[in-house]
Design an enzyme around this catalytic site. Structure first.
Site, PDB file in Angstrom:
ATOM      1  N   SER A 295       0.855  -1.187   0.000  1.00 44.51           N
ATOM      2  CA  SER A 295       0.000   0.000   0.000  1.00 44.51           C
ATOM      3  C   SER A 295       0.888   1.232   0.000  1.00 44.51           C
ATOM      4  O   SER A 295       2.028   1.179   0.467  1.00 44.51           O
ATOM      5  CB  SER A 295      -0.897   0.000   1.245  1.00 44.51           C
ATOM      6  OG  SER A 295      -1.594   1.227   1.383  1.00 44.51           O
TER       7      SER A 295
ATOM      8  N   TYR B 158      -1.958  -0.728  10.595  1.00 43.37           N
ATOM      9  CA  TYR B 158      -2.054  -1.002   9.162  1.00 43.37           C
ATOM     10  C   TYR B 158      -0.794  -0.563   8.419  1.00 43.37           C
ATOM     11  O   TYR B 158      -0.199  -1.337   7.666  1.00 43.37           O
ATOM     12  CB  TYR B 158      -3.287  -0.300   8.575  1.00 43.37           C
ATOM     13  CG  TYR B 158      -3.499  -0.541   7.102  1.00 43.37           C
ATOM     14  CD1 TYR B 158      -4.094  -1.723   6.663  1.00 43.37           C
ATOM     15  CD2 TYR B 158      -3.127   0.417   6.155  1.00 43.37           C
ATOM     16  CE1 TYR B 158      -4.305  -1.947   5.303  1.00 43.37           C
ATOM     17  CE2 TYR B 158      -3.337   0.194   4.810  1.00 43.37           C
ATOM     18  CZ  TYR B 158      -3.919  -0.985   4.384  1.00 43.37           C
ATOM     19  OH  TYR B 158      -4.119  -1.206   3.025  1.00 43.37           O
TER      20      TYR B 158
END
Length: 251
Positions: free
Chosen positions: A119, A132
């Site tokens: 990501s 995350y």
């Protein structure tokens, strides 16, 4: 799992079987032969058992796509211990279990392709994502280290592609309001990933021009970089509206 070329796409195991069947049906409508396996990839033994079943029923996997992710979007002091552990189990530890399950056959044949879906939040720390972002940073480190190990030991035909997308419009980041760029559409991301795999590209950052921000992180003083994120890119404001959709999805 879909063949013409054996491929396994790994997601987090909370999907209803009917949703998986919908994916199988869609791919078969495009001419592929497909099978779906429902596995909680945070459970190591489940992954290893499923891998044995895949090899028996389908054959060796030639392309492994690690595409699992869950996000809570809470500040560190609002996260529970259980939530932190679950994020690590799904977002990064699962990559070890899947890669260890399928890599031996790739090494024996000196052929294959491993795709790690990270990501942009694994390249730039993001508000509300201490768990995350950290796991996605770990994905990058895991991928680059494994790439080095394979090349050092002569496995030159096992290719690896690291995919780092911006927000994807899947519902995973529902409520978030990106300030500079619109969310990416899933089909665009999927098509870009396929092109990168076919070209054996090492990196696939989406959108491409996100890369221009990355050198600033190294070149600018830390405080100035944070000010850029806060005042120009509006990172915290982007995430403050997060509501998600209550279950894990890939991203």
């Amino acid at each position: 799992m879909c063949t013409n070329r054996s491929m396994l796409k790994v997601d987090e195991g909370h999907y209803h079987p009917s949703a998986l069947q919908g994916t199988v049906d869609a791919l078969e409508a495009e001419g592929y032969r497909c099978r779906a396996y429902l596995v909680d990839i945070s459970e190591r033994e489940q992954v290893y058992d499923a891998a044995k079943k895949v090899k028996q029923e389908v054959g060796n996997v030639e392309v492994l796509i690690n595409n699992a992710g869950i996000v809570a979007c809470r500040t560190l002091w609002d996260l529970t211990d259980k939530a932190i552990e679950r994020t690590y189990a799904v977002n990064i530890l699962s990559h070890y279990w899947t890669s260890r399950a399928f890599l031996p056959e790739m090494m024996n044949a000196n052929s294959g392709h491993i795709v790690t879906v990270g990501s942009v939040a694994g390249l730039l720390g993001t508000y509300g994502c201490t768990d995350y972002s950290a796991t996605k940073f770990a994905c990058v480190g895991f991928h680059e280290a494994l790439f080095t190990e394979l090349k050092t030991h002569g496995y030159d035909n096992i290719h690896m592609t690291l995919v780092c997308p911006y927000y994807i419009n899947t519902g995973m980041f529902a409520g978030c309001k990106p300030r500079l760029l619109p969310m990416l559409e899933p089909k665009h991301v999927a098509d870009s990933m396929v092109r990168s795999i076919l070209k054996n590209e090492v990196n696939c950052t989406l959108p491409d021009h996100v890369r221009m921000f990355l050198p600033l992180k190294c070149l600018l003083p830390a405080k100035m970089c944070w000010e850029l994120m806060y005042r120009v890119m509006k990172g915290p404001e982007t995430m403050m509206g997060f509501r998600g959709r209550g279950k894990a999805t890939a991203g």
